[in-house]
Design a protein around this motif. Structure first.
Motif, PDB file in Angstrom:
ATOM      1  N   GLN A   1      96.285   9.850  16.848  1.00  0.00           N
ATOM      2  CA  GLN A   1      95.776  10.873  17.769  1.00  0.00           C
ATOM      3  C   GLN A   1      95.957  12.270  17.173  1.00  0.00           C
ATOM      4  O   GLN A   1      95.086  13.132  17.313  1.00  0.00           O
ATOM      5  CB  GLN A   1      96.491  10.778  19.120  1.00  0.00           C
ATOM      6  CG  GLN A   1      95.957  11.736  20.161  1.00  0.00           C
ATOM      7  CD  GLN A   1      94.515  11.427  20.548  1.00  0.00           C
ATOM      8  OE1 GLN A   1      94.151  10.279  20.745  1.00  0.00           O
ATOM      9  NE2 GLN A   1      93.694  12.446  20.655  1.00  0.00           N
ATOM     10  N   THR A   2      97.051  12.503  16.476  1.00  0.00           N
ATOM     11  CA  THR A   2      97.308  13.808  15.865  1.00  0.00           C
ATOM     12  C   THR A   2      96.259  14.118  14.805  1.00  0.00           C
ATOM     13  O   THR A   2      95.694  15.221  14.789  1.00  0.00           O
ATOM     14  CB  THR A   2      98.719  13.847  15.248  1.00  0.00           C
ATOM     15  OG1 THR A   2      99.675  13.584  16.279  1.00  0.00           O
ATOM     16  CG2 THR A   2      99.012  15.192  14.609  1.00  0.00           C
TER      17      THR A   2
ATOM     18  N   LEU B   1      91.099  16.801  13.029  1.00  0.00           N
ATOM     19  CA  LEU B   1      89.783  16.673  12.396  1.00  0.00           C
ATOM     20  C   LEU B   1      88.613  16.904  13.344  1.00  0.00           C
ATOM     21  O   LEU B   1      87.481  17.083  12.892  1.00  0.00           O
ATOM     22  CB  LEU B   1      89.644  15.299  11.750  1.00  0.00           C
ATOM     23  CG  LEU B   1      90.619  14.998  10.611  1.00  0.00           C
ATOM     24  CD1 LEU B   1      90.457  13.560  10.145  1.00  0.00           C
ATOM     25  CD2 LEU B   1      90.428  15.967   9.454  1.00  0.00           C
ATOM     26  N   THR B   2      88.877  16.888  14.646  1.00  0.00           N
ATOM     27  CA  THR B   2      87.760  17.008  15.579  1.00  0.00           C
ATOM     28  C   THR B   2      87.859  18.201  16.525  1.00  0.00           C
ATOM     29  O   THR B   2      86.932  18.437  17.297  1.00  0.00           O
ATOM     30  CB  THR B   2      87.621  15.722  16.434  1.00  0.00           C
ATOM     31  OG1 THR B   2      88.816  15.532  17.188  1.00  0.00           O
ATOM     32  CG2 THR B   2      87.322  14.510  15.559  1.00  0.00           C
TER      33      THR B   2
ATOM     34  N   ALA C   1      91.273  24.374   8.807  1.00  0.00           N
ATOM     35  CA  ALA C   1      91.153  23.938   7.412  1.00  0.00           C
ATOM     36  C   ALA C   1      91.031  22.418   7.314  1.00  0.00           C
ATOM     37  O   ALA C   1      90.256  21.904   6.508  1.00  0.00           O
ATOM     38  CB  ALA C   1      92.342  24.431   6.599  1.00  0.00           C
ATOM     39  N   GLU C   2      91.798  21.692   8.144  1.00  0.00           N
ATOM     40  CA  GLU C   2      91.749  20.224   8.088  1.00  0.00           C
ATOM     41  C   GLU C   2      90.346  19.715   8.400  1.00  0.00           C
ATOM     42  O   GLU C   2      89.856  18.790   7.750  1.00  0.00           O
ATOM     43  CB  GLU C   2      92.738  19.609   9.091  1.00  0.00           C
ATOM     44  CG  GLU C   2      94.187  19.841   8.773  1.00  0.00           C
ATOM     45  CD  GLU C   2      94.735  21.141   9.350  1.00  0.00           C
ATOM     46  OE1 GLU C   2      95.936  21.387   9.162  1.00  0.00           O
ATOM     47  OE2 GLU C   2      93.981  21.907   9.973  1.00  0.00           O
ATOM     48  N   ARG C   3      89.714  20.309   9.352  1.00  0.00           N
ATOM     49  CA  ARG C   3      88.369  19.880   9.742  1.00  0.00           C
ATOM     50  C   ARG C   3      87.352  20.236   8.669  1.00  0.00           C
ATOM     51  O   ARG C   3      86.482  19.438   8.329  1.00  0.00           O
ATOM     52  CB  ARG C   3      87.984  20.521  11.065  1.00  0.00           C
ATOM     53  CG  ARG C   3      86.630  20.082  11.554  1.00  0.00           C
ATOM     54  CD  ARG C   3      86.320  20.646  12.900  1.00  0.00           C
ATOM     55  NE  ARG C   3      84.997  20.182  13.311  1.00  0.00           N
ATOM     56  CZ  ARG C   3      84.367  20.624  14.358  1.00  0.00           C
ATOM     57  NH1 ARG C   3      84.920  21.519  15.134  1.00  0.00           N
ATOM     58  NH2 ARG C   3      83.182  20.158  14.662  1.00  0.00           N
ATOM     59  N   GLU C   4      87.452  21.436   8.125  1.00  0.00           N
ATOM     60  CA  GLU C   4      86.484  21.890   7.132  1.00  0.00           C
ATOM     61  C   GLU C   4      86.583  21.131   5.814  1.00  0.00           C
ATOM     62  O   GLU C   4      85.577  20.855   5.181  1.00  0.00           O
ATOM     63  CB  GLU C   4      86.662  23.390   6.877  1.00  0.00           C
ATOM     64  CG  GLU C   4      86.209  24.242   8.043  1.00  0.00           C
ATOM     65  CD  GLU C   4      86.315  25.727   7.752  1.00  0.00           C
ATOM     66  OE1 GLU C   4      86.452  26.110   6.575  1.00  0.00           O
ATOM     67  OE2 GLU C   4      86.255  26.503   8.715  1.00  0.00           O
ATOM     68  N   HIS C   5      87.810  20.804   5.398  1.00  0.00           N
ATOM     69  CA  HIS C   5      88.006  20.189   4.082  1.00  0.00           C
ATOM     70  C   HIS C   5      88.280  18.693   4.131  1.00  0.00           C
ATOM     71  O   HIS C   5      88.276  18.031   3.095  1.00  0.00           O
ATOM     72  CB  HIS C   5      89.159  20.878   3.347  1.00  0.00           C
ATOM     73  CG  HIS C   5      88.958  22.359   3.183  1.00  0.00           C
ATOM     74  ND1 HIS C   5      87.986  22.896   2.370  1.00  0.00           N
ATOM     75  CD2 HIS C   5      89.590  23.409   3.758  1.00  0.00           C
ATOM     76  CE1 HIS C   5      88.032  24.215   2.443  1.00  0.00           C
ATOM     77  NE2 HIS C   5      88.995  24.560   3.280  1.00  0.00           N
ATOM     78  N   GLY C   6      88.534  18.159   5.317  1.00  0.00           N
ATOM     79  CA  GLY C   6      88.826  16.728   5.423  1.00  0.00           C
ATOM     80  C   GLY C   6      90.138  16.358   4.768  1.00  0.00           C
ATOM     81  O   GLY C   6      90.296  15.254   4.267  1.00  0.00           O
TER      82      GLY C   6
ATOM     83  N   HIS D   1     101.465  10.138  16.765  1.00  0.00           N
ATOM     84  CA  HIS D   1     100.993   9.485  17.990  1.00  0.00           C
ATOM     85  C   HIS D   1     100.193   8.226  17.667  1.00  0.00           C
ATOM     86  O   HIS D   1      99.047   8.080  18.049  1.00  0.00           O
ATOM     87  CB  HIS D   1     100.156  10.426  18.845  1.00  0.00           C
ATOM     88  CG  HIS D   1     100.911  11.603  19.339  1.00  0.00           C
ATOM     89  ND1 HIS D   1     101.758  11.540  20.408  1.00  0.00           N
ATOM     90  CD2 HIS D   1     100.974  12.880  18.880  1.00  0.00           C
ATOM     91  CE1 HIS D   1     102.309  12.720  20.595  1.00  0.00           C
ATOM     92  NE2 HIS D   1     101.853  13.555  19.694  1.00  0.00           N
ATOM     93  N   THR D   2     100.848   7.327  16.940  1.00  0.00           N
ATOM     94  CA  THR D   2     100.197   6.060  16.585  1.00  0.00           C
ATOM     95  C   THR D   2     100.857   4.906  17.289  1.00  0.00           C
ATOM     96  O   THR D   2     101.971   4.963  17.692  1.00  0.00           O
ATOM     97  CB  THR D   2     100.240   5.809  15.060  1.00  0.00           C
ATOM     98  OG1 THR D   2     101.589   5.841  14.622  1.00  0.00           O
ATOM     99  CG2 THR D   2      99.426   6.834  14.330  1.00  0.00           C
TER     100      THR D   2
END
Length: 98
Positions: free
Chosen positions: A28-29, A34-35, A41-46, A97-98
């Motif tokens: 979930q984290t 990513l969304t 930055a995480e979303r833009e660069h994956g 959160h897994t």
């Protein structure tokens, strides 16, 4: 496989794990990183860096992501965890959160 179908997870030591985005979304984290709307930055660069998670633990987490997908699809197998990794894995799982 296209770059947008993968995610790079980076451990505290700088080791990079490139995994399927679908597998990463088990967390979930990571899904939120990513969304979430905005230009994170995480979303833009994956890429997601985990400065507190060691390479050994992040590798086991990646294995768990793939195992979880298989389990959800009806393939019931055991997921072995070495006893010496249990505490660190529990702390990382809580954060992710897994």
């Amino acid at each position: 496989m296209k770059k947008e179908d993968t995610v790079k997870l980076i451990s505290a030591e700088g080791f990079e794990f490139v995994i399927d985005k679908e597998a990463a979304m088990v967390s979930q984290t990571i899904r939120n990183m990513l969304t979430s709307p905005g230009s994170f930055a995480e979303r833009e660069h994956g890429e997601v860096t985990f400065p507190e998670i060691s390479t050994t633990i992040l590798e086991k987490i990646c294995q768990y992501f793939y195992w979880s997908l298989q389990y959800a699809r009806g393939k019931e197998t055991d997921f072995h965890i070495e006893p010496e990794l249990t505490l660190e894995l529990m702390m990382a799982a809580n954060y992710l959160h897994t």
